[in-house]
Structures are given as structure tokens and as C-alpha cells.
Design a protein around this motif. Sequence first.
Motif, mmCIF file in Angstrom:
data_model
loop_
_atom_site.group_PDB
_atom_site.id
_atom_site.type_symbol
_atom_site.label_atom_id
_atom_site.label_comp_id
_atom_site.label_asym_id
_atom_site.label_seq_id
_atom_site.Cartn_x
_atom_site.Cartn_y
_atom_site.Cartn_z
ATOM 1 N N VAL A 34 0.984 -1.124 0.081
ATOM 2 C CA VAL A 34 -0.009 -0.136 -0.117
ATOM 3 C C VAL A 34 0.796 1.346 0.047
ATOM 4 C CG1 VAL A 34 -1.844 1.404 1.269
ATOM 5 C CG2 VAL A 34 -2.064 -1.168 1.169
ATOM 6 N N LEU A 36 0.920 5.095 1.003
ATOM 7 C CA LEU A 36 0.095 5.641 1.927
ATOM 8 C C LEU A 36 0.413 6.977 2.171
ATOM 9 C CD1 LEU A 36 -2.321 5.721 4.231
ATOM 10 C CD2 LEU A 36 -0.449 4.764 5.564
ATOM 11 N N ALA A 198 -4.825 1.051 5.130
ATOM 12 C CA ALA A 198 -3.354 0.570 4.854
ATOM 13 C C ALA A 198 -2.919 -0.614 5.879
ATOM 14 C CB ALA A 198 -2.371 1.656 4.838
ATOM 15 N N ILE A 205 3.555 -1.451 3.724
ATOM 16 C CA ILE A 205 3.216 0.091 3.762
ATOM 17 C C ILE A 205 4.338 0.960 3.146
ATOM 18 C CG2 ILE A 205 2.000 1.997 4.948
ATOM 19 C CD1 ILE A 205 0.749 -0.142 6.734
#
Length: 367
Positions: A34, A36, A198, A205
Motif C-alpha cells: 500500500v 499511503l 493500509a 506499507i
Amino acid sequence: MAKVELENVTKIFDNKVVAVKDVTLTVEDKEFVVLLGPSGCGKTTTLRMIAGLEEITKGTIKIDGKVVNDVEPKDRDIAMVFQNYALYPHMTVYENMAFGLKLRKFPKDEIDRRVKEAAKILGIEELLDRKPRQLSGGQRQRVAVGRAIVRNPKVFLFDEPLSNLDAKLRVQMRSELKKLHHRLEATIVYVTHDQVEAMTMADKIVIMKDGTVQQIGTPYEVYNKPANTFVAGFIGSPAMNFLNAVVVAEKGGIWIKTSGFKVKVIKEHEPVLEPWIDKEVIFGIRPENIFDKLFAIAPQPENTITGIVDVVEPLGSETLLHVTCGEDSLVARVDPRTKAKEGEKIDLVFDMNMIHVFDKETQKAIL
């Protein structure tokens, strides 16, 4: 599926705005990564460069070991799911899902098999004859995901796919996308500004700010071992408390001293903080690591502070207290049985195993 590698990738737009700067990242095969960060941090631009929808100013992107800088989007073997679903309004669900395969001249029976298989996975078999306008937001999102699944691509790219859904549906779709990832064993790069998405979905992440990567790690690492104050403050709700402090040596130990209190550092942390004695730092502690003394386990004078309650926010399973200590304010997430009242004093206990200390100049983590 495939590995995605970004090496020193930079994007500078025509107006000289640096949208992405020197991003280096490896997304392993079958990994859910993810990107983010807040709006404007460069996460969507990074995703669009992987997809081939934005040209790279500098650096290299590889998919499955092959440099794709100059490869057309349609030839990269990726599938992208957009925030606005991007469905053709005049086509049925079946036709929307089949469209990409028809363009690639797949046989009719193969298209039919793939569309029906994807529809079954997503639970939208009864919707295949409907038009997008006859669908709810969640159903449209499933169709958009289904259109990506039928392609059987090496990499799935998701650009804030749940942001148009209501809160309850977002929670449901988060769970479904995570299950889908395990079922397809897919390589996924997913963009969001929602830290809960997330934390709940990612294997890894990538936190971005102003076009640069601030930290790459597992949800546990970015939450418990933030690299700097930006990461520490961005992850977690309510946000981490930050207070200006000085590291001092007295009474046979090392203490953190702020405008309103002084707490003793545990022995294990002393070697790390010794070089910082008599220096200004930023002291950080999360609200959930602050307890009402009445419900704390074995409180000690060295980790207990006193403040004035400004606001009490009962949330059912917990209560948030906004407390003033000296010149500083902090938020504590305490037991809902607390007797705290606005305007009154309260004793709070810190879990000193869970404190964070940052360099005041660089904002980088010391502890």
C-alpha cells in the motif's frame, strides 16, 4: 504474478513541480503493498508511472525483471482499478467485464468462462445483465475489480478504490479485497490516504510525503517503530502526542522533562538516550499508552503525571480525555469506567516501554 521494482524513480511535471522524487521500492511477487500518504504526496503519480499512464522523468521501473519505462500500458500486463470505477454506462456488467478480452481477440468461450468465474468469485453473478446505473456503489466497485480479474494480469493496481463508498461498505470491501488477494495470489499495489485501509490490508506499507518515501515497513513496524515524527503522527487515531522535552540525568537515572511533568526512562532505553542528556528532543506517546491511574496496573511515581481534564469524550468501549499538563495538551485513551470530569485534576500513568523520542532538528526517531 510478478515482482515490481522502482529504482530512483522521479517525476517532474512541465511546470517544474517535482511530484515524485527518487522513489526506490520493491514489491515482491504475490505481495500486497500500500502506498499511503496525504493528498498531493505523489502516491497516485507513482502508481500511474507503474501503469505507464505517466512518463518517468528519471529512474527505472521493472515488472517481472523487464524494464518497462518505454513499454505501452496495454503491453505491461497490468490491470488498474480506478476510484471512479470507469465503467461504460451503455454496456451491461457482462460486457464491461468482457470488453478488454474482446479487444485482445480472445475466443468467445474463453471470455465467457473468465467473466463467469470472476463474477462467481465476487458474488455478482445475478448482476451480469444489468447496466451500471442499476447498481449500487459497492456493486459497481465489484464490477471494476472483476474487469481487472478476467485479464489475469501480472500486477493489479488499485487507485483509492473504496473512497466513494460509505463507511460500512468500505469495511466490508476491505475484507473482501484481502480475501481476494489470498485467493488469486496476486501482486497488488494499492493507493490510499486512509491509514485504516493500509494497516488492515497491507503486507507492506510505503508512507509518502511531498513526493518522497518516509518509511517502508510492515503495519507493525510503521506503527510501533516510526522513522520520524511525520510517520508517527500520520499513523494512529487519535494521533500520537508530541511534546517538547529535555533529556535529563538525575536521581540515579535518565528522565524526560517537559513543561508540565517529568517521567523516568526504563533501564533498557538509557543507553540510547545517554548521548542526548541536556539536549532538547520531541517526546512522543500514543493515547492508548496513557492510563487513568485508577485502572492502571502497578503505577509508579516515576511514570505518573498530573493534569487538568479539558474535555471528556465517551465512546462506549473507551473514553478519550483531553488533558492539559503545564504548557502542553495531550490525549489519553482510557478505561470507559473513568471518573474523570472536565475542569478537575487527574493522575495519568505512562507505559514507559512504549514511549518515542525524536531529534528536534531532523524529526528523526532516536527511540
